[in-house]
Design a protein around this motif. Structure first.
Motif, PDB file in Angstrom:
ATOM      1  N   ASN A 248       0.807  -1.217   0.000  1.00 49.00           N
ATOM      2  CA  ASN A 248       0.000   0.000   0.000  1.00 49.00           C
ATOM      3  C   ASN A 248       0.844   1.272   0.000  1.00 49.00           C
ATOM      4  O   ASN A 248       0.311   2.354   0.234  1.00 49.00           O
ATOM      5  CB  ASN A 248      -0.944  -0.016   1.208  1.00 49.00           C
ATOM      6  CG  ASN A 248      -1.924  -1.162   1.120  1.00 49.00           C
ATOM      7  OD1 ASN A 248      -2.655  -1.293   0.150  1.00 49.00           O
ATOM      8  ND2 ASN A 248      -1.908  -2.021   2.116  1.00 49.00           N
ATOM      9  N   ASP A 249       2.118   1.137  -0.274  1.00 54.63           N
ATOM     10  CA  ASP A 249       3.044   2.264  -0.267  1.00 54.63           C
ATOM     11  C   ASP A 249       2.822   3.151  -1.496  1.00 54.63           C
ATOM     12  O   ASP A 249       2.933   2.685  -2.632  1.00 54.63           O
ATOM     13  CB  ASP A 249       4.482   1.743  -0.257  1.00 54.63           C
ATOM     14  CG  ASP A 249       5.529   2.824  -0.144  1.00 54.63           C
ATOM     15  OD1 ASP A 249       5.170   4.011   0.019  1.00 54.63           O
ATOM     16  OD2 ASP A 249       6.723   2.479  -0.223  1.00 54.63           O
ATOM     17  N   VAL A 250       2.507   4.420  -1.263  1.00 59.66           N
ATOM     18  CA  VAL A 250       2.296   5.355  -2.379  1.00 59.66           C
ATOM     19  C   VAL A 250       3.586   5.622  -3.145  1.00 59.66           C
ATOM     20  O   VAL A 250       3.552   6.069  -4.290  1.00 59.66           O
ATOM     21  CB  VAL A 250       1.672   6.693  -1.900  1.00 59.66           C
ATOM     22  CG1 VAL A 250       0.275   6.470  -1.356  1.00 59.66           C
ATOM     23  CG2 VAL A 250       2.560   7.377  -0.895  1.00 59.66           C
ATOM     24  N   ASP A 251       4.732   5.318  -2.528  1.00 58.57           N
ATOM     25  CA  ASP A 251       6.023   5.502  -3.198  1.00 58.57           C
ATOM     26  C   ASP A 251       6.471   4.240  -3.929  1.00 58.57           C
ATOM     27  O   ASP A 251       7.623   4.139  -4.356  1.00 58.57           O
ATOM     28  CB  ASP A 251       7.087   5.924  -2.184  1.00 58.57           C
ATOM     29  CG  ASP A 251       6.814   7.300  -1.607  1.00 58.57           C
ATOM     30  OD1 ASP A 251       6.303   8.172  -2.352  1.00 58.57           O
ATOM     31  OD2 ASP A 251       7.093   7.506  -0.411  1.00 58.57           O
ATOM     32  N   LEU A 252       5.568   3.269  -4.064  1.00 59.39           N
ATOM     33  CA  LEU A 252       5.806   2.031  -4.812  1.00 59.39           C
ATOM     34  C   LEU A 252       6.993   1.235  -4.270  1.00 59.39           C
ATOM     35  O   LEU A 252       7.812   0.707  -5.015  1.00 59.39           O
ATOM     36  CB  LEU A 252       6.000   2.335  -6.301  1.00 59.39           C
ATOM     37  CG  LEU A 252       4.911   3.187  -6.961  1.00 59.39           C
ATOM     38  CD1 LEU A 252       5.257   3.472  -8.404  1.00 59.39           C
ATOM     39  CD2 LEU A 252       3.559   2.533  -6.841  1.00 59.39           C
ATOM     40  N   GLY A 253       7.062   1.100  -2.943  1.00 59.20           N
ATOM     41  CA  GLY A 253       8.185   0.439  -2.299  1.00 59.20           C
ATOM     42  C   GLY A 253       8.090  -1.070  -2.203  1.00 59.20           C
ATOM     43  O   GLY A 253       8.966  -1.703  -1.633  1.00 59.20           O
ATOM     44  N   PHE A 254       7.053  -1.667  -2.766  1.00 59.24           N
ATOM     45  CA  PHE A 254       6.884  -3.113  -2.678  1.00 59.24           C
ATOM     46  C   PHE A 254       8.025  -3.838  -3.395  1.00 59.24           C
ATOM     47  O   PHE A 254       8.411  -3.466  -4.497  1.00 59.24           O
ATOM     48  CB  PHE A 254       5.542  -3.520  -3.290  1.00 59.24           C
ATOM     49  CG  PHE A 254       5.354  -4.999  -3.403  1.00 59.24           C
ATOM     50  CD1 PHE A 254       5.195  -5.776  -2.268  1.00 59.24           C
ATOM     51  CD2 PHE A 254       5.346  -5.607  -4.640  1.00 59.24           C
ATOM     52  CE1 PHE A 254       5.026  -7.148  -2.371  1.00 59.24           C
ATOM     53  CE2 PHE A 254       5.171  -6.974  -4.748  1.00 59.24           C
ATOM     54  CZ  PHE A 254       5.013  -7.751  -3.619  1.00 59.24           C
ATOM     55  N   GLN A 255       8.531  -4.888  -2.759  1.00 62.47           N
ATOM     56  CA  GLN A 255       9.580  -5.717  -3.348  1.00 62.47           C
ATOM     57  C   GLN A 255       9.215  -7.187  -3.198  1.00 62.47           C
ATOM     58  O   GLN A 255       8.713  -7.601  -2.150  1.00 62.47           O
ATOM     59  CB  GLN A 255      10.926  -5.476  -2.658  1.00 62.47           C
ATOM     60  CG  GLN A 255      11.477  -4.082  -2.834  1.00 62.47           C
ATOM     61  CD  GLN A 255      11.786  -3.745  -4.283  1.00 62.47           C
ATOM     62  OE1 GLN A 255      12.297  -4.571  -5.033  1.00 62.47           O
ATOM     63  NE2 GLN A 255      11.459  -2.529  -4.687  1.00 62.47           N
ATOM     64  N   LEU A 256       9.483  -7.966  -4.229  1.00 61.97           N
ATOM     65  CA  LEU A 256       9.325  -9.417  -4.150  1.00 61.97           C
ATOM     66  C   LEU A 256      10.489  -9.968  -3.343  1.00 61.97           C
ATOM     67  O   LEU A 256      11.614  -9.488  -3.481  1.00 61.97           O
ATOM     68  CB  LEU A 256       9.368 -10.044  -5.542  1.00 61.97           C
ATOM     69  CG  LEU A 256       8.421  -9.506  -6.611  1.00 61.97           C
ATOM     70  CD1 LEU A 256       8.684 -10.194  -7.934  1.00 61.97           C
ATOM     71  CD2 LEU A 256       6.987  -9.695  -6.204  1.00 61.97           C
TER      72      LEU A 256
ATOM     73  N   VAL B 232      11.070  -9.381 -13.302  1.00 61.88           N
ATOM     74  CA  VAL B 232      10.841  -9.128 -11.876  1.00 61.88           C
ATOM     75  C   VAL B 232      10.138  -7.783 -11.698  1.00 61.88           C
ATOM     76  O   VAL B 232       9.189  -7.669 -10.923  1.00 61.88           O
ATOM     77  CB  VAL B 232      12.170  -9.172 -11.078  1.00 61.88           C
ATOM     78  CG1 VAL B 232      11.986  -8.636  -9.661  1.00 61.88           C
ATOM     79  CG2 VAL B 232      12.723 -10.586 -11.045  1.00 61.88           C
ATOM     80  N   GLU B 233      10.584  -6.776 -12.427  1.00 59.27           N
ATOM     81  CA  GLU B 233       9.967  -5.452 -12.317  1.00 59.27           C
ATOM     82  C   GLU B 233       8.522  -5.491 -12.803  1.00 59.27           C
ATOM     83  O   GLU B 233       7.643  -4.867 -12.204  1.00 59.27           O
ATOM     84  CB  GLU B 233      10.772  -4.414 -13.105  1.00 59.27           C
ATOM     85  CG  GLU B 233      10.231  -3.014 -13.010  1.00 59.27           C
ATOM     86  CD  GLU B 233      10.241  -2.413 -11.598  1.00 59.27           C
ATOM     87  OE1 GLU B 233       9.633  -1.344 -11.434  1.00 59.27           O
ATOM     88  OE2 GLU B 233      10.832  -2.988 -10.668  1.00 59.27           O
ATOM     89  N   TYR B 234       8.255  -6.222 -13.863  1.00 56.54           N
ATOM     90  CA  TYR B 234       6.888  -6.349 -14.355  1.00 56.54           C
ATOM     91  C   TYR B 234       5.996  -6.969 -13.273  1.00 56.54           C
ATOM     92  O   TYR B 234       4.895  -6.473 -12.996  1.00 56.54           O
ATOM     93  CB  TYR B 234       6.831  -7.200 -15.631  1.00 56.54           C
ATOM     94  CG  TYR B 234       5.407  -7.467 -16.066  1.00 56.54           C
ATOM     95  CD1 TYR B 234       4.694  -6.510 -16.775  1.00 56.54           C
ATOM     96  CD2 TYR B 234       4.760  -8.646 -15.701  1.00 56.54           C
ATOM     97  CE1 TYR B 234       3.362  -6.725 -17.135  1.00 56.54           C
ATOM     98  CE2 TYR B 234       3.438  -8.875 -16.051  1.00 56.54           C
ATOM     99  CZ  TYR B 234       2.748  -7.911 -16.769  1.00 56.54           C
ATOM    100  OH  TYR B 234       1.438  -8.130 -17.109  1.00 56.54           O
ATOM    101  N   VAL B 235       6.464  -8.059 -12.672  1.00 53.98           N
ATOM    102  CA  VAL B 235       5.673  -8.736 -11.641  1.00 53.98           C
ATOM    103  C   VAL B 235       5.462  -7.809 -10.450  1.00 53.98           C
ATOM    104  O   VAL B 235       4.354  -7.702  -9.917  1.00 53.98           O
ATOM    105  CB  VAL B 235       6.326 -10.068 -11.213  1.00 53.98           C
ATOM    106  CG1 VAL B 235       5.616 -10.670 -10.010  1.00 53.98           C
ATOM    107  CG2 VAL B 235       6.341 -11.062 -12.372  1.00 53.98           C
ATOM    108  N   ARG B 236       6.506  -7.119 -10.035  1.00 48.70           N
ATOM    109  CA  ARG B 236       6.426  -6.208  -8.890  1.00 48.70           C
ATOM    110  C   ARG B 236       5.336  -5.155  -9.106  1.00 48.70           C
ATOM    111  O   ARG B 236       4.462  -4.961  -8.274  1.00 48.70           O
ATOM    112  CB  ARG B 236       7.783  -5.531  -8.670  1.00 48.70           C
ATOM    113  CG  ARG B 236       7.842  -4.634  -7.454  1.00 48.70           C
ATOM    114  CD  ARG B 236       9.210  -3.947  -7.352  1.00 48.70           C
ATOM    115  NE  ARG B 236       9.286  -2.781  -8.215  1.00 48.70           N
ATOM    116  CZ  ARG B 236       8.770  -1.588  -7.889  1.00 48.70           C
ATOM    117  NH1 ARG B 236       8.153  -1.413  -6.747  1.00 48.70           N
ATOM    118  NH2 ARG B 236       8.891  -0.578  -8.712  1.00 48.70           N
ATOM    119  N   VAL B 237       5.373  -4.502 -10.251  1.00 52.86           N
ATOM    120  CA  VAL B 237       4.390  -3.459 -10.554  1.00 52.86           C
ATOM    121  C   VAL B 237       3.002  -4.072 -10.751  1.00 52.86           C
ATOM    122  O   VAL B 237       2.001  -3.521 -10.288  1.00 52.86           O
ATOM    123  CB  VAL B 237       4.831  -2.638 -11.789  1.00 52.86           C
ATOM    124  CG1 VAL B 237       3.748  -1.682 -12.244  1.00 52.86           C
ATOM    125  CG2 VAL B 237       6.120  -1.872 -11.474  1.00 52.86           C
TER     126      VAL B 237
END
Length: 182
Positions: free
Chosen positions: A75-83, A157-162
């Motif tokens: 839920n990070d507005v700064d797109l901080g999610f990481q696999l 990986v970036e595609y999946v993350r986003v």
């Protein structure tokens, strides 16, 4: 908490499953709207994986931490999610297999959480899920190594993350707080 930390905790639990699989299930549950207490997710994952969870307080604390960290990142507005995937020091074939297992586990967690891939889903969610199914089936051919494979892996990986962040937003839209009228 990173991949190696979670893998260490799972080793202490004698889990036969990989950290990427546990994290994938957790993310699937969260995207499906899991609102249970932090301590419940690893019991759900253990149940899914037919494993007994007999964790001491330190291990439970570490698992609670990964739950809270992942929930916050999604839920990070700064797109901080990481696999949570193995680092670059691990052979590409193993990292690719971990990404495939992460996606497969994510889909399982999503389904376990009540999201039906066959149902009408909002926005581009159905297409995203179809892409994740394809990635979960991917097998790296170590016999035909291309110099661009590292680049392609990073892009995937970036595609999946986003995609996971967008899917979470479509399935769990954040409703802005009502502004006070003056």
């Amino acid at each position: 908490m990173n991949f190696d930390s979670l893998q260490s905790v799972l080793t202490e639990l004698s889990s036969k499953y990989h950290a990427s699989e546990w994290h994938g299930v957790l993310c699937g549950l969260l995207c499906a709207g899991h609102q249970g207490p932090a301590g419940q997710w690893y019991e759900i994952v253990a149940e899914i994986n037919s494993e007994a969870v007999t964790a001491d307080e330190r291990v439970r604390s570490a698992l609670d931490k990964i739950y809270k960290q992942t929930r916050m990142q999604l839920n990070d507005v700064d797109l901080g999610f990481q696999l949570l995937l193995p680092g670059d020091n691990v052979p590409l074939a193993d990292r690719t297999a971990a990404l495939s297992r992460w996606c497969e586990s994510f889909l399982y967690g999503l389904s376990y959480g009540g999201v039906d891939r066959q149902a009408k889903l909002p926005g581009d969610a159905s297409e995203t899920l179809a892409d994740l199914v394809e990635i979960s089936r991917f097998e790296f051919d170590a016999n035909s190594i291309d110099p661009d494979d590292e680049y392609h892996y990073a892009e995937l990986v970036e595609y999946v993350r986003v995609a996971i962040m967008l899917l979470n937003e479509e399935l769990n839209p954040v409703v802005p707080a009502r502004q006070k009228l003056h």
